[in-house]
Write a protein that holds these residues in place. Structure first.
Motif, PDB file in Angstrom:
ATOM      1  N   GLU A  28       0.844  -1.193   0.000  1.00  0.00           N
ATOM      2  CA  GLU A  28       0.000   0.000   0.000  1.00  0.00           C
ATOM      3  C   GLU A  28       0.883   1.247   0.000  1.00  0.00           C
ATOM      4  OE1 GLU A  28      -3.812   2.135   0.788  1.00  0.00           O
ATOM      5  OE2 GLU A  28      -2.751   1.016  -0.724  1.00  0.00           O
ATOM      6  N   LYS A  29       0.604   2.141  -0.943  1.00  0.00           N
ATOM      7  CA  LYS A  29       1.387   3.374  -1.108  1.00  0.00           C
ATOM      8  C   LYS A  29       0.477   4.585  -0.986  1.00  0.00           C
ATOM      9  CE  LYS A  29       5.027   0.950  -2.309  1.00  0.00           C
ATOM     10  NZ  LYS A  29       5.332   0.096  -1.213  1.00  0.00           N
ATOM     11  N   GLN A  30       1.054   5.735  -0.822  1.00  0.00           N
ATOM     12  CA  GLN A  30       0.307   7.000  -0.798  1.00  0.00           C
ATOM     13  C   GLN A  30      -0.812   6.977   0.240  1.00  0.00           C
ATOM     14  OE1 GLN A  30       1.312   9.504  -3.017  1.00  0.00           O
ATOM     15  NE2 GLN A  30       2.915   8.124  -3.702  1.00  0.00           N
ATOM     16  N   ASN A  31      -0.511   6.453   1.418  1.00  0.00           N
ATOM     17  CA  ASN A  31      -1.548   6.339   2.445  1.00  0.00           C
ATOM     18  C   ASN A  31      -1.177   7.065   3.738  1.00  0.00           C
ATOM     19  OD1 ASN A  31       0.462   4.611   3.329  1.00  0.00           O
ATOM     20  ND2 ASN A  31      -0.948   3.050   4.054  1.00  0.00           N
ATOM     21  N   SER A  32      -0.322   8.063   3.639  1.00  0.00           N
ATOM     22  CA  SER A  32       0.123   8.765   4.852  1.00  0.00           C
ATOM     23  C   SER A  32      -1.053   9.402   5.590  1.00  0.00           C
ATOM     24  CB  SER A  32       1.198   9.804   4.520  1.00  0.00           C
ATOM     25  OG  SER A  32       0.688  10.760   3.616  1.00  0.00           O
ATOM     26  N   TYR A  55      -6.319  -3.216   3.463  1.00  0.00           N
ATOM     27  CA  TYR A  55      -6.499  -3.078   4.901  1.00  0.00           C
ATOM     28  C   TYR A  55      -7.361  -4.217   5.434  1.00  0.00           C
ATOM     29  CZ  TYR A  55      -4.846   1.597   3.990  1.00  0.00           C
ATOM     30  OH  TYR A  55      -4.083   2.643   3.567  1.00  0.00           O
ATOM     31  N   SER A  56      -7.034  -4.646   6.647  1.00  0.00           N
ATOM     32  CA  SER A  56      -7.873  -5.545   7.408  1.00  0.00           C
ATOM     33  C   SER A  56      -7.591  -5.241   8.882  1.00  0.00           C
ATOM     34  CB  SER A  56      -7.614  -7.011   7.057  1.00  0.00           C
ATOM     35  OG  SER A  56      -8.652  -7.813   7.608  1.00  0.00           O
ATOM     36  N   PHE A  57      -7.853  -6.186   9.774  1.00  0.00           N
ATOM     37  CA  PHE A  57      -7.603  -5.891  11.187  1.00  0.00           C
ATOM     38  C   PHE A  57      -7.259  -7.151  11.955  1.00  0.00           C
ATOM     39  CE2 PHE A  57     -11.952  -7.288  11.570  1.00  0.00           C
ATOM     40  CZ  PHE A  57     -12.138  -7.679  12.890  1.00  0.00           C
ATOM     41  N   TYR A  58      -6.810  -6.929  13.180  1.00  0.00           N
ATOM     42  CA  TYR A  58      -6.508  -8.023  14.094  1.00  0.00           C
ATOM     43  C   TYR A  58      -6.959  -7.630  15.493  1.00  0.00           C
ATOM     44  CZ  TYR A  58      -2.460  -5.309  15.691  1.00  0.00           C
ATOM     45  OH  TYR A  58      -1.651  -4.331  16.210  1.00  0.00           O
ATOM     46  N   ARG A  81      -8.390  -0.009  -1.249  1.00  0.00           N
ATOM     47  CA  ARG A  81      -8.439   1.442  -1.404  1.00  0.00           C
ATOM     48  C   ARG A  81      -7.867   1.853  -2.753  1.00  0.00           C
ATOM     49  NH1 ARG A  81      -5.249   5.979  -1.130  1.00  0.00           N
ATOM     50  NH2 ARG A  81      -3.423   4.662  -0.898  1.00  0.00           N
ATOM     51  N   LYS A  82      -8.572   2.745  -3.419  1.00  0.00           N
ATOM     52  CA  LYS A  82      -8.073   3.365  -4.644  1.00  0.00           C
ATOM     53  C   LYS A  82      -8.030   4.866  -4.395  1.00  0.00           C
ATOM     54  CE  LYS A  82      -7.803  -0.537  -6.627  1.00  0.00           C
ATOM     55  NZ  LYS A  82      -6.487  -1.154  -6.664  1.00  0.00           N
ATOM     56  N   GLY A  83      -6.914   5.480  -4.722  1.00  0.00           N
ATOM     57  CA  GLY A  83      -6.717   6.892  -4.446  1.00  0.00           C
ATOM     58  C   GLY A  83      -7.448   7.827  -5.387  1.00  0.00           C
ATOM     59  N   LEU A 112     -14.698  -1.626  -1.402  1.00  0.00           N
ATOM     60  CA  LEU A 112     -13.871  -0.835  -2.309  1.00  0.00           C
ATOM     61  C   LEU A 112     -14.051   0.620  -1.920  1.00  0.00           C
ATOM     62  CD1 LEU A 112     -12.042  -0.480  -4.776  1.00  0.00           C
ATOM     63  CD2 LEU A 112     -14.109  -0.426  -6.189  1.00  0.00           C
ATOM     64  N   LEU A 113     -12.990   1.235  -1.448  1.00  0.00           N
ATOM     65  CA  LEU A 113     -12.981   2.632  -1.043  1.00  0.00           C
ATOM     66  C   LEU A 113     -12.311   3.442  -2.150  1.00  0.00           C
ATOM     67  CD1 LEU A 113     -13.207   4.933   1.075  1.00  0.00           C
ATOM     68  CD2 LEU A 113     -11.029   4.122   2.014  1.00  0.00           C
TER      69      LEU A 113
END
Length: 177
Positions: A28-32, A55-58, A81-83, A112-113
Motif C-alpha cells: 500500500e502506497k500514498q496512504n500517509s 487493509y484488514s484488522f486483528y 483502497r483506490k486513491g 472498495l474505497l
C-alpha cells in the motif's frame, strides 16, 4: 471464530473492539493520511503482506479475555483502497484480469474505497482517462453484483481512516453479538 465461543460482557466487548489494530498491506502506497489518522487516534497498526485488499484488522492477544494470541481477520474482511478514479480505471482496464481474480478468489467481505471522487464524477465522466463513463459504470456495478463488492466513494480522503476503522469495529461488534 474463536471469539464466538465465549459470552463476553458489554464491558469486555467494548474492550475487545477498542483493542483492534489495523493491518496495512506492505504494498500500500500514498496512504500517509490514513496512517496519520490512525496515529492521531492512537489506533495500533502494522504492515503485513495481505493476500487480498489493502487493509484488514486483528485483535491482539488478551489473556484476561481468553485470547492467547493475536487473531487476524484478513481472510474474513478487507478494504481495497483506490486513491482516485484514474487508479480504479486502470484496474478496470489495463489490469482487469488481475483485479478480477483478486476479487473472485477472496471469500470474505470486500469493500472498495474510492478516494477523491463520488459517484456523480463517474456518471459525468469527471476523471482523466479514456475509459468511457458507460464502461466505468458497467464495471462498477458488475463487480458489485458479481463479487459482492461494497462501494464507498470518499470525496475527502481525510475521512478514509474513519471509514476503515468503522468498517472493522462494526464488523467485530456484529460478530460478537
Amino acid at each position: 471464530m474463536i471469539l464466538s465461543l465465549y459470552k463476553y460482557t458489554d464491558k469486555e466487548l467494548e474492550q475487545l473492539v477498542k483493542s483492534i489494530g489495523i493491518l496495512v498491506d506492505t504494498r500500500e502506497k500514498q496512504n500517509s493520511h490514513i496512517i496519520e489518522w490512525l496515529n492521531k487516534k492512537k489506533i495500533p497498526h502494522k504492515s503485513k503482506a495481505l493476500s487480498n485488499g489493502d487493509y484488514s484488522f486483528y485483535v491482539p492477544a488478551n489473556p484476561d479475555l481468553n485470547i492467547d494470541r493475536d487473531l487476524y481477520f484478513d481472510h474474513k474482511i478487507m478494504v481495497e483502497r483506490k486513491g482516485s478514479l484514474e487508479e480504479l480505471s486502470g484496474n478496470f482496464s489495463q489490469s482487469r484480469a488481475r483485479f478480477e481474480e483478486e476479487m473472485a478468489t477472496y471469500s470474505g467481505i470486500k469493500y472498495l474505497l474510492v478516494e477523491n471522487a463520488n459517484y456523480q464524477d463517474v456518471v459525468d465522466g469527471k476523471y482523466d482517462t479514456k475509459f468511457s463513463n458507460k464502461a466505468y459504470l458497467a464495471s462498477l456495478h458488475t463487480f458489485n453484483q458479481r463479487y459482492g463488492l461494497q462501494l464507498m466513494f470518499m470525496p475527502d480522503p481525510s475521512y478514509s481512516g474513519w471509514f476503515i476503522y468503522g468498517v472493522f469495529t462494526y464488523y467485530l461488534k456484529h460478530k460478537l453479538r
